[in-house]
Design a protein around this motif. Sequence first.
Motif, short mmCIF file in Angstrom:
data_model
loop_
_atom_site.label_atom_id
_atom_site.label_comp_id
_atom_site.label_asym_id
_atom_site.label_seq_id
_atom_site.Cartn_x
_atom_site.Cartn_y
_atom_site.Cartn_z
N TYR A 220 0.82 -1.20 0.00
CA TYR A 220 0.00 0.00 0.00
C TYR A 220 0.86 1.26 0.00
O TYR A 220 1.92 1.31 0.62
CB TYR A 220 -0.98 -0.01 1.19
N LYS A 221 0.38 2.27 -0.74
CA LYS A 221 1.10 3.52 -0.91
C LYS A 221 0.44 4.65 -0.12
O LYS A 221 -0.78 4.66 0.05
CB LYS A 221 1.14 3.90 -2.40
N PHE A 222 1.26 5.60 0.29
CA PHE A 222 0.79 6.73 1.06
C PHE A 222 0.01 7.72 0.20
O PHE A 222 0.38 8.01 -0.94
CB PHE A 222 2.01 7.44 1.67
N VAL A 223 -1.09 8.25 0.77
CA VAL A 223 -1.87 9.31 0.11
C VAL A 223 -1.83 10.59 0.94
O VAL A 223 -1.41 11.63 0.48
CB VAL A 223 -3.33 8.88 -0.11
N SER A 224 -2.26 10.49 2.21
CA SER A 224 -2.31 11.69 3.04
C SER A 224 -2.29 11.30 4.52
O SER A 224 -2.58 10.15 4.87
CB SER A 224 -3.57 12.51 2.74
N PHE A 225 -1.97 12.27 5.35
CA PHE A 225 -1.87 12.04 6.79
C PHE A 225 -2.31 13.28 7.54
O PHE A 225 -1.91 14.40 7.21
CB PHE A 225 -0.43 11.70 7.17
N VAL A 234 -3.49 3.88 -0.71
CA VAL A 234 -4.05 3.22 -1.89
C VAL A 234 -3.17 2.02 -2.21
O VAL A 234 -2.00 1.97 -1.82
CB VAL A 234 -4.13 4.16 -3.11
N LYS A 235 -3.75 1.07 -2.94
CA LYS A 235 -2.97 -0.12 -3.25
C LYS A 235 -1.82 0.21 -4.20
O LYS A 235 -1.90 1.14 -5.02
CB LYS A 235 -3.86 -1.21 -3.83
N ASN A 236 -0.77 -0.55 -4.07
CA ASN A 236 0.42 -0.40 -4.92
C ASN A 236 0.25 -1.31 -6.13
O ASN A 236 0.39 -2.53 -6.01
CB ASN A 236 1.67 -0.77 -4.12
N PRO A 237 -0.05 -0.76 -7.30
CA PRO A 237 -0.28 -1.61 -8.49
C PRO A 237 0.98 -2.30 -8.98
O PRO A 237 0.89 -3.25 -9.77
CB PRO A 237 -0.80 -0.60 -9.52
N ASP A 238 2.14 -1.83 -8.52
CA ASP A 238 3.41 -2.40 -8.97
C ASP A 238 4.06 -3.25 -7.89
O ASP A 238 5.28 -3.47 -7.90
CB ASP A 238 4.37 -1.28 -9.38
#
Length: 552
Positions: A220-225, A234-238
């Motif tokens: 999972y990738k960071f969006v906001s905090f 969000v999911k990491n497509p790679d």
Amino acid sequence: MNVDVVLSGLEITICRIIQPDNYNFSTGRGIDMALRTKLSFACTTIFFIAVVICSGCVQTEGSEEKVLRVALTTGPDTGGSLDPSISWEGWPMRRTGIYETLFSYDENMNLQPELATGYKQLNDTEWEIQLRRNVTFHDGTIMDADSVIYSINRVLDPSNSRSSEYSFLKNVYKTDDYTVVVETNESYAPTILMFTDTVMSIVSPDAENLDTEPVGTGPYKFVSFEPGASIELVKNPDYWGEAPKIDRIIIQYSKDAAARTLLLKSGDVDITRDVLQSEYADLEADPDTNIVSKETLRTYFMYINEGKAPFDDVKVRQALNYAIDRQEIVDTALEGVAGSPAAGIFPDIMPWNANDRIEAYEYNPEKALELFTEAGIKQGSDGRLYYNGKPFTIEIQTYTKQAAHQPMAEVIAAQFEKIGITTTIKIAETNSISADAVSGNYDLALYSWGVAPVGDPDYFVSSHFLSTGTYASAWLRYSNPQVDEWILEARAETNKEKRTKLYDMIQEQVQNDAVLVCIAYKKEIDGLSPNLKGFEIYPNEYTFITKEMELA
């Protein structure tokens, strides 16, 4: 512009805001500044509620977006930093699924390769680690030997507050782009296991600011905090491994356990962690929730200031241990479901525990009074205990980040009062308690530790029982030359059978020395939506969001 929210065909204009130039409705980025400057508090609140209501309704390419909503107690709290190499921020960051380490543990505490594929010991002081190929960071940077060395050196930097824990490392270098060698100053058996520690998370060397924009290799990738409030992913497509099954994750932080449970009951979250033990039976009977629990590697215990009379007397420390009714604490403060009475420092699920060998301190108030008398603490005609002509008084310090601490302290205080000890409780921030401990200005401090997060006993033993260890020297003022000798021998011994015998002897000795007052072992209780599949409780407590989780 107007922000319109559509709920089942009903269109509502909730407020009027000015769209910032960098605002992106798919990610939510850019909204923070706009809301802070253009909206009233009430409008912001309404907007947030609307977003929560609609969080599971977003459509992606004709299919419903899978959004996991989570309620946790706390998140990153070191000045709002998200850098896993700072203090203990690696724990909450690992829970998000953003970062990974070279090695990790599964839900049964079995060691497994993660960003490494394997290792071999070259000699007494050198370990070769083979790295996984075809892994990229969330910013597109290749994960290779250089990035691993970069990440390790960030922890070894003397400015890092935890660098001393890795003083056993002499050097780390690469032999090719996907092979690194770590060299220790001397033989150190737990070397590989130390790379499961979240402080050793592998980070992108090209990241601009890891304090605010975490960049790892996880599913999972960071969006906001929002510090103290939430984090979005969000999911990491790679992702290099099996594709994550959830599209987006929103984690909310709240220290209010009752509020977290209400969010679960109302269906506003899919997971709430550390359910209040008082809610256990109700949630277990609710057909719309699943309740799961599991023993962890966390132990509740009290530090004793052994640099201060009369606690420098082993008989006093032993008496304190006999004055504790651990079963009553479990039955009341933990309500019989959130833990079990402790014998020694390591829980029964820890393979290195010596609980079948050590003599546990059973509740025995008569024995406690006998030992107090031998130490010069005598009972007066009023039933109170007196030391040097004055009431024997104890202050228990603790903090509330772990919800069980305060009720535990209250039960312990009542048990001490029962045998004549005048007892007070001080609730404080951990920084305040730490400052008092280091200055020697405390009696007892109720804490809880994940005592073996890297799966090895040296992690806790060296810091608490080795005379030069951080907590042994600065908090406990404990020193036993024989224990020192065994610890140094055990950390260098690679033969597991020999190491086991050494740690058995260490645990027996510190038990006899009553270095700590061990109280209970924690059982984690989590509440889940029936729609959530693939969730596991990890005893180390820092693995939480995983690629195996999915929403039905």
